[in-house]
Design a protein around this motif. Structure first.
Motif, PDB file in Angstrom:
ATOM      1  N   ILE A 141       0.843  -1.191   0.000  1.00 34.43           N
ATOM      2  CA  ILE A 141       0.000   0.000   0.000  1.00 34.43           C
ATOM      3  C   ILE A 141       0.881   1.245   0.000  1.00 34.43           C
ATOM      4  O   ILE A 141       1.725   1.427   0.876  1.00 34.43           O
ATOM      5  N   ASP A 142       0.685   2.081  -0.986  1.00 35.24           N
ATOM      6  CA  ASP A 142       1.434   3.338  -1.107  1.00 35.24           C
ATOM      7  C   ASP A 142       0.504   4.471  -0.694  1.00 35.24           C
ATOM      8  O   ASP A 142      -0.535   4.675  -1.318  1.00 35.24           O
ATOM      9  N   PHE A 143       0.846   5.178   0.364  1.00 30.25           N
ATOM     10  CA  PHE A 143      -0.033   6.236   0.846  1.00 30.25           C
ATOM     11  C   PHE A 143       0.771   7.438   1.328  1.00 30.25           C
ATOM     12  O   PHE A 143       1.963   7.343   1.629  1.00 30.25           O
TER      13      PHE A 143
ATOM     14  N   SER B 166       3.869   9.238   5.303  1.00 33.59           N
ATOM     15  CA  SER B 166       3.727   8.396   4.123  1.00 33.59           C
ATOM     16  C   SER B 166       4.181   6.983   4.425  1.00 33.59           C
ATOM     17  O   SER B 166       4.810   6.712   5.458  1.00 33.59           O
ATOM     18  N   SER B 167       3.859   6.086   3.517  1.00 33.43           N
ATOM     19  CA  SER B 167       4.237   4.685   3.688  1.00 33.43           C
ATOM     20  C   SER B 167       5.742   4.515   3.798  1.00 33.43           C
ATOM     21  O   SER B 167       6.220   3.613   4.495  1.00 33.43           O
ATOM     22  N   SER B 168       6.505   5.384   3.171  1.00 31.48           N
ATOM     23  CA  SER B 168       7.966   5.272   3.226  1.00 31.48           C
ATOM     24  C   SER B 168       8.517   5.513   4.629  1.00 31.48           C
ATOM     25  O   SER B 168       9.615   5.063   4.950  1.00 31.48           O
TER      26      SER B 168
ATOM     27  N   GLY C   5      -8.341  -1.077  -2.701  1.00 31.89           N
ATOM     28  CA  GLY C   5      -8.120  -2.172  -3.617  1.00 31.89           C
ATOM     29  C   GLY C   5      -7.619  -3.440  -2.959  1.00 31.89           C
ATOM     30  O   GLY C   5      -7.486  -4.474  -3.598  1.00 31.89           O
ATOM     31  N   SER C   6      -7.336  -3.400  -1.662  1.00 27.71           N
ATOM     32  CA  SER C   6      -6.822  -4.579  -0.960  1.00 27.71           C
ATOM     33  C   SER C   6      -7.937  -5.160  -0.107  1.00 27.71           C
ATOM     34  O   SER C   6      -8.889  -5.719  -0.621  1.00 27.71           O
TER      35      SER C   6
ATOM     36  N   ARG D 286       2.209  -4.718   2.874  1.00 23.57           N
ATOM     37  CA  ARG D 286       1.022  -5.403   2.385  1.00 23.57           C
ATOM     38  C   ARG D 286       0.078  -5.717   3.545  1.00 23.57           C
ATOM     39  O   ARG D 286       0.525  -5.982   4.659  1.00 23.57           O
ATOM     40  N   VAL D 287      -1.217  -5.716   3.275  1.00 21.97           N
ATOM     41  CA  VAL D 287      -2.189  -6.010   4.329  1.00 21.97           C
ATOM     42  C   VAL D 287      -2.108  -7.479   4.707  1.00 21.97           C
ATOM     43  O   VAL D 287      -2.304  -8.371   3.878  1.00 21.97           O
ATOM     44  N   ALA D 288      -1.797  -7.739   5.982  1.00 18.64           N
ATOM     45  CA  ALA D 288      -1.672  -9.107   6.495  1.00 18.64           C
ATOM     46  C   ALA D 288      -2.893  -9.530   7.299  1.00 18.64           C
ATOM     47  O   ALA D 288      -3.172 -10.720   7.407  1.00 18.64           O
ATOM     48  N   ALA D 289      -3.613  -8.553   7.879  1.00 17.22           N
ATOM     49  CA  ALA D 289      -4.769  -8.893   8.708  1.00 17.22           C
ATOM     50  C   ALA D 289      -5.681  -7.677   8.835  1.00 17.22           C
ATOM     51  O   ALA D 289      -5.243  -6.528   8.689  1.00 17.22           O
ATOM     52  N   ARG D 290      -6.950  -7.950   9.115  1.00 18.79           N
ATOM     53  CA  ARG D 290      -7.931  -6.886   9.330  1.00 18.79           C
ATOM     54  C   ARG D 290      -8.874  -7.275  10.452  1.00 18.79           C
ATOM     55  O   ARG D 290      -9.336  -8.409  10.521  1.00 18.79           O
TER      56      ARG D 290
END
Length: 205
Positions: A65-67, A78-80, A160-161, A178-182
């Motif tokens: 995820i780029d945010f 930001s994601s970075s 989108g994820s 990356r999304v690993a859990a919600r």
């Protein structure tokens, strides 16, 4: 037929068409339980999740995820900024009752994992800086939040994820972003979120 009797009919047809379209949008964008809450019109100010937990195997995770956004103190986040860390992202706003109920637990976990491989980031979906800051002061929240009320770019970045279909929603991102859990809805069992974080941190060991 009198001329005056014709004008209401198109208005009624437009209203019915609008309701049908709205129902189709809701059924396509949310799970049945969430769509039901929209349609029921309970005016509670949030769409409550059921607390369900979704975990994704590393091999099945999507793209990173780029945010980017602006925090309540005017800083750019930001994601970075979180490269190589597990990131816990919590979607919230100040007047959301479940958000208030879970705040202390999230802060405890944030303190527990500071400098231990995981960081926390809030995404405030409704408030301006003053309300977000007041919430943080009240509940002792020390991790930052991005203010997403003006453009919704953070919610769009995650759409989108595994999208945050309820408020609150908590996502755990792995070291690759990356999304690993919600957890959809209030975190009612901090131990479950703690386990999700620990397991995701351990992936990088």
């Amino acid at each position: 037929m009198r001329a005056g009797s014709r004008s209401p009919r198109p208005a009624r047809l437009l209203a019915v068409s609008g309701l049908v379209a709205a129902a189709l949008v809701l059924s396509g964008c949310a799970s049945d339980s969430l769509a039901d809450q929209y349609r029921e019109g309970s005016n509670k100010g949030f769409i409550a999740g059921d607390g369900s937990v979704t975990e994704i195997n590393a091999s099945a995770r999507g793209e990173a995820i780029d945010f980017a956004g602006v925090g309540e103190n005017g800083e750019t986040l930001s994601s970075s900024d979180f490269t190589g860390e597990v990131l816990v992202v919590n979607f919230w706003y100040a007047s959301c009752a479940p958000c208030r109920a879970e705040a202390a637990d999230l802060q405890k976990l944030n303190a527990q994992f500071t400098d231990k491989g995981a960081a926390f980031l809030g995404v405030n979906v409704r408030d301006q800086a003053a309300n977000a800051t007041a919430f943080n002061d009240t509940y002792g929240i020390t991790y930052p939040s991005v203010l997403d009320v003006d453009d919704g770019s953070m919610q769009l970045a995650f759409s989108g994820s595994i999208p945050p279909n309820a408020v609150p929603t908590t996502l755990v991102l792995d070291q690759q972003g990356r999304v690993a859990a919600r957890i959809l809805g209030q975190v009612t069992s901090p131990s479950i979120l703690e386990t999700l974080i620990r397991d995701t941190v351990a992936e990088g060991s």
